[in-house]
Scaffold this active site. Structure first.
Site, PDB file in Angstrom:
ATOM      1  N   GLY A  67       0.829  -1.193   0.000  1.00  0.00           N
ATOM      2  CA  GLY A  67       0.000   0.000   0.000  1.00  0.00           C
ATOM      3  C   GLY A  67       0.869   1.251   0.000  1.00  0.00           C
ATOM      4  O   GLY A  67       2.092   1.178   0.156  1.00  0.00           O
ATOM      5  N   GLY A 116      -0.105  -4.759   0.622  1.00  0.00           N
ATOM      6  CA  GLY A 116      -1.328  -4.473  -0.111  1.00  0.00           C
ATOM      7  C   GLY A 116      -1.395  -5.129  -1.473  1.00  0.00           C
ATOM      8  O   GLY A 116      -2.478  -5.435  -1.978  1.00  0.00           O
ATOM      9  N   ASP A 147      -1.555  -7.586   7.289  1.00  0.00           N
ATOM     10  CA  ASP A 147      -3.001  -7.361   7.134  1.00  0.00           C
ATOM     11  C   ASP A 147      -3.454  -7.824   5.762  1.00  0.00           C
ATOM     12  O   ASP A 147      -2.942  -8.798   5.237  1.00  0.00           O
ATOM     13  CB  ASP A 147      -3.346  -5.896   7.430  1.00  0.00           C
ATOM     14  CG  ASP A 147      -2.813  -4.909   6.400  1.00  0.00           C
ATOM     15  OD1 ASP A 147      -1.799  -5.208   5.743  1.00  0.00           O
ATOM     16  OD2 ASP A 147      -3.408  -3.814   6.266  1.00  0.00           O
TER      17      ASP A 147
END
Length: 353
Positions: A67, A116, A147
């Protein structure tokens, strides 16, 4: 500043084609890219003329290195936490859309894929690795946590390989990615033009990929599982590091690996390490939705803490590689502090369709 669009969409034959188009930034995923991709995927899901989606990237270095961490760092530093959380809320919703996509979703990955970038590829039905493929979830090294659905996919890797990836952030190449389920196929990069031509036709995706897929020989991490699994079986990071330390002084064949791995883990954020291990252990028994909701709870606390900003400063902003973590040691990170990151938010929970 580049005037090129950050993300490109094209219809060719039966395929909707996506091109991540920030090669100068290693195709880091911005908020606008998340929004545009989500809107286009939703449209293509309802378009009967689109039979499959091809996720590709410009440049020859990276599929996507993650990200747009610098932008999120700057939002947090400016106390614009809600704006930062809006990015993660929409990103995690996009990960969920890809996970549940009703049509074949083929990610063509010939370069670095991290963070990401993993979130917009690993949840797809097909993940194709090229010669330059390199996968990693290196978040604990910047005071963050794995994540974009890592709470789901890391525990579902064979044995303790997901634990190893979460705590070290080390990179895996194509052979390990295939062996551990991160990638579904390997196709030599020299054949990718032909492969793309085949995938835009009406031949079933599985048949097209089978025609081009090639075997890979050694998968170093997968072959080390007999040693790695007991080393990473502990339920406390301290125990895992202690086990690695003991192995390091045995002078057995893998003692060098154990010593280097222990040193690698010690350089990471202690709080991030403990959160990451808790994710891997708990995620094994959670649904995908529960995993994503837990990640949103964690990020909602992380952005008000210290280590994320210090890690990004040390690695991305100042690049001195000398983060001053708080707490500074594993022993100083209490179980209560870890639990706080997983606790329900009360209001503002992540709601997934």
């Amino acid at each position: 500043m580049s005037t090129e669009p950050e993300i490109l969409f094209e219809r060719r034959g039966a395929a909707g084609i996506v091109v991540l188009n920030r090669p100068q930034a290693l195709n880091a995923v911005t908020h606008s890219m998340v929004r545009m991709l989500g809107e286009k995927l939703d449209h293509w899901a309802r378009d009967p003329a689109v039979g499959r989606v091809l996720m590709t990237a410009a440049g020859d270095r990276a599929f996507s290195a993650g990200g747009d961490i610098r932008a999120l760092y700057e939002l947090g530093r400016a106390d614009r936490h809600e704006d930062a959380l809006r990015f993660w809320r929409e990103e995690y919703t996009l990960n969920n859309l890809i996970k549940r996509y009703p049509k074949p979703y083929v990610a063509l990955i010939d370069g670095i894929v991290m963070g990401g970038g993993v979130g917009i590829s690993v949840h797809g039905s097909h993940r194709v690795a090229g010669d330059r493929f390199q996968f990693a979830m290196p978040e604990v090294g910047i005071g963050f946590f794995p994540d974009v659905g890592a709470t789901w996919f890391l525990p579902r890797m064979p044995g303790e390989c997901g634990t190893y990836c979460a705590l070290t952030g080390e990179r895996l190449k194509g052979a390990d990615a295939i062996a551990l389920g991160i990638a579904t196929h390997y196709v030599p990069s020299a054949r990718w033009r032909e492969l793309k031509d085949a995938l835009i036709g009406t031949i079933p995706v599985d048949a097209a990929l089978a025609a081009f897929a090639a075997p890979l020989d050694r998968a170093p991490l997968a072959l080390r599982r007999q040693v790695l699994d007991p080393l990473f079986a502990g339920n406390r990071v301290e125990d895992i590091v202690a086990t690695l330390d003991r192995e390091a002084v045995t002078h057995r064949e893998d003692s060098g690996f154990a010593g280097a791995t222990a040193a690698l883990i010690r350089a990471k954020s202690p709080l991030s390490l403990k959160i990451a291990l808790a994710q891997v252990r708990r995620g094994k028994n959670w649904s995908f939705t529960e995993c994503m909701q837990a990640e949103f709870r964690i990020v909602s606390r992380i952005i008000h803490g210290h280590d994320f900003y210090e890690g990004v400063r040390a690695v991305i902003i100042d690049k001195d590689r000398r983060p001053a973590w708080r707490p500074a040691t594993l022993a100083e990170v209490s179980e209560a502090e870890v639990e706080r990151h997983f606790a329900p938010l009360g209001t503002g929970e992540l709601e997934l369709p």
